[in-house]
Design an enzyme around this catalytic site. Structure first.
Site, PDB file in Angstrom:
ATOM      1  N   GLY A  83      33.944  -2.817  67.955  1.00  0.00           N
ATOM      2  CA  GLY A  83      34.600  -4.103  67.738  1.00  0.00           C
ATOM      3  C   GLY A  83      34.193  -4.644  66.374  1.00  0.00           C
ATOM      4  O   GLY A  83      33.290  -4.106  65.731  1.00  0.00           O
ATOM      5  N   GLN A  85      32.504  -7.105  65.565  1.00  0.00           N
ATOM      6  CA  GLN A  85      31.097  -7.519  65.518  1.00  0.00           C
ATOM      7  C   GLN A  85      30.227  -6.475  66.225  1.00  0.00           C
ATOM      8  O   GLN A  85      29.268  -6.806  66.916  1.00  0.00           O
ATOM      9  CB  GLN A  85      30.921  -8.894  66.174  1.00  0.00           C
ATOM     10  CG  GLN A  85      31.298 -10.052  65.271  1.00  0.00           C
ATOM     11  CD  GLN A  85      30.376 -10.194  64.057  1.00  0.00           C
ATOM     12  OE1 GLN A  85      29.211  -9.794  64.079  1.00  0.00           O
ATOM     13  NE2 GLN A  85      30.879 -10.768  62.988  1.00  0.00           N
ATOM     14  N   SER A  86      30.552  -5.213  66.029  1.00  0.00           N
ATOM     15  CA  SER A  86      29.830  -4.154  66.731  1.00  0.00           C
ATOM     16  C   SER A  86      28.365  -4.075  66.298  1.00  0.00           C
ATOM     17  O   SER A  86      28.062  -3.857  65.122  1.00  0.00           O
ATOM     18  CB  SER A  86      30.515  -2.817  66.453  1.00  0.00           C
ATOM     19  OG  SER A  86      29.711  -1.754  66.911  1.00  0.00           O
ATOM     20  N   ASN A  87      27.469  -4.238  67.280  1.00  0.00           N
ATOM     21  CA  ASN A  87      26.038  -4.047  67.009  1.00  0.00           C
ATOM     22  C   ASN A  87      25.754  -2.574  66.719  1.00  0.00           C
ATOM     23  O   ASN A  87      24.904  -2.240  65.903  1.00  0.00           O
ATOM     24  CB  ASN A  87      25.208  -4.465  68.223  1.00  0.00           C
ATOM     25  CG  ASN A  87      25.347  -5.940  68.536  1.00  0.00           C
ATOM     26  OD1 ASN A  87      25.268  -6.785  67.643  1.00  0.00           O
ATOM     27  ND2 ASN A  87      25.568  -6.267  69.808  1.00  0.00           N
ATOM     28  N   ALA A  89      27.814  -0.312  65.350  1.00  0.00           N
ATOM     29  CA  ALA A  89      28.257   0.105  64.014  1.00  0.00           C
ATOM     30  C   ALA A  89      27.276  -0.414  62.954  1.00  0.00           C
ATOM     31  O   ALA A  89      26.918   0.305  62.020  1.00  0.00           O
ATOM     32  CB  ALA A  89      29.672  -0.404  63.749  1.00  0.00           C
TER      33      ALA A  89
END
Ligand SMILES: *Cc1c(COP(=O)(O)O)cnc(C)c1O
Length: 358
Positions: A83, A85-87, A89
């Site tokens: 997403g 706000q991917s933690n 990534a």
């Protein structure tokens, strides 16, 4: 990079040969005075939100094994997705930079111009290349082909790409992050001091590792997952396929429980009560939950503990509960929660006592 020796109880599983030490471990476990807990329940929290600073949260443990594999294969560039706000990534991009690799990330977003807040701010600072797809882009028909396109292009340029699976969750490598974390918890006395472990599940890899380790060590602890995407049925089949990949003769339904109904409107969509809960917990205990994962799971835990037994889904084994804090502080700072705070700053006028005025 160091050789990895798996715990003895995991000898039947195919183990990775190496890991890279990235996480600040062991993470602490301490009592947590969460308000709204019923009498008789004692709660502790395991702080996997403290595995690092920018490189932090549960994904770091998985990346220790995945990135060792990437480096051993000569990877120069990582490709992953998530997403906006991917933690996962963000953690991948930070770790890649530390190890001298580049990152391309395919992120889902509903808006074409994203504000550089939270995780996306750190992604940008690490000079990760961000490729946006629509907010509802399906994995198989949109995200996967996009990653394959990037992979082909990188190969043409003479780079060595390596695809990091969604959430770092795969049955052979990423899973070792939380299989190995179980050994850490054993050393911390969790198996004697705790009856139940509660955590959020997103891609399911954290839960899968813990549940399989719990099974292999024949511990008496019961593990409860709170889905924040999909539902119990999806995670049962996810864990079943992991069990099959590892050739373990047991069914997920025998070794894990789920509590459905707390993901709200959907993945990464918060309701006002979720945000109010996060603010309340931070304001009373100094623990920062995040809107996507831990905030919903912990909200669900408190709701369940206070529901009448007839309607309660959460069936605890005992009274000593451990909440696994999987991180997410950086996502908490993406701007959305700030907007919901009615009066974030209370200005107290300073009166300087006359005696000390100069
Ligand atoms: C990714 C993530 C989770 C979920 O972990 P999975 O292994 O994907 O189920 C939970 N909490 C936080 C903060 C995360 O970033």
């Amino acid at each position: 990079m160091v050789p990895y020796v798996p715990p003895s109880w995991a000898h039947a599983l195919p183990a990775p040969s190496h890991r890279i030490l990235l996480a600040a471990v062991p993470t602490p476990i301490h009592a947590w005075k969460l308000s709204g807990l019923p009498q008789g329940i004692s709660l502790v929290i395991k702080r996997d939100d403290l595995t690092g600073s920018a490189l932090t949260g549960n994904k770091v443990r998985k990346l220790e094994f995945i990135l060792a594999d990437a480096l051993r294969r000569g990877a120069t560039t990582l490709i992953t997705c998530g997403g906006s706000q991917s933690n996962h990534a963000r953690a991948t991009a930070v770790a890649a930079r530390e190890l001298g690799m580049d990152t391309h990330m395919v992120l889902r977003s509903n808006v074409p111009e994203l504000e550089l807040t939270g995780n996306l701010f750190l992604d940008t600072l690490t000079r990760a290349r961000v490729h946006l797809v629509g907010g509802r882009a399906p994995y198989v028909s949109a995200i996967l082909p996009k990653m394959q396109e990037i992979e082909a292009k990188l190969k043409e340029e003479g780079k060595v790409p390596y695809v990091v699976p969604v959430g770092g969750s795969d049955p052979l490598i990423g899973i070792w992050g939380y299989l190995d974390a179980w050994e850490e918890m054993i050393k911390q006395g969790v198996l004697d001091k705790v009856d139940d472990i509660v955590l959020a599940c997103g891609s399911g890899g954290t839960l899968a590792g813990l549940v399989i380790a719990n099974y292999l060590t024949e511990s008496k602890v019961r593990i409860h997952g709170f889905p924040v995407s999909d539902n119990a049925q999806y995670f049962f089949s996810h864990i079943d396929s992991t069990l099959q990949a590892l050739r373990l003769p047991v069914k997920a339904s025998e070794i894990v429980s789920f509590v459905d109904g707390y993901k709200g409107e959907g993945y990464a969509i918060s309701k006002p009560e979720h945000l109010a809960f996060i603010a309340e917990v931070a304001g009373t205990t100094g623990i920062f939950l995040d809107p996507v994962y831990t905030g919903k799971a912990c909200f669900g835990l408190v709701q369940e503990l206070n529901s009448p037994p007839a309607t309660r889904q959460l069936q605890l084994k005992g009274t000593r509960v451990m909440f696994l804090h999987t991180g997410g502080l950086i996502g908490l700072m993406d701007g959305t929660v700030q907007q919901t705070l009615v009066s974030p700053v209370v200005v107290v006028p300073t009166v300087v006592p006359a005696a000390v005025q100069t």
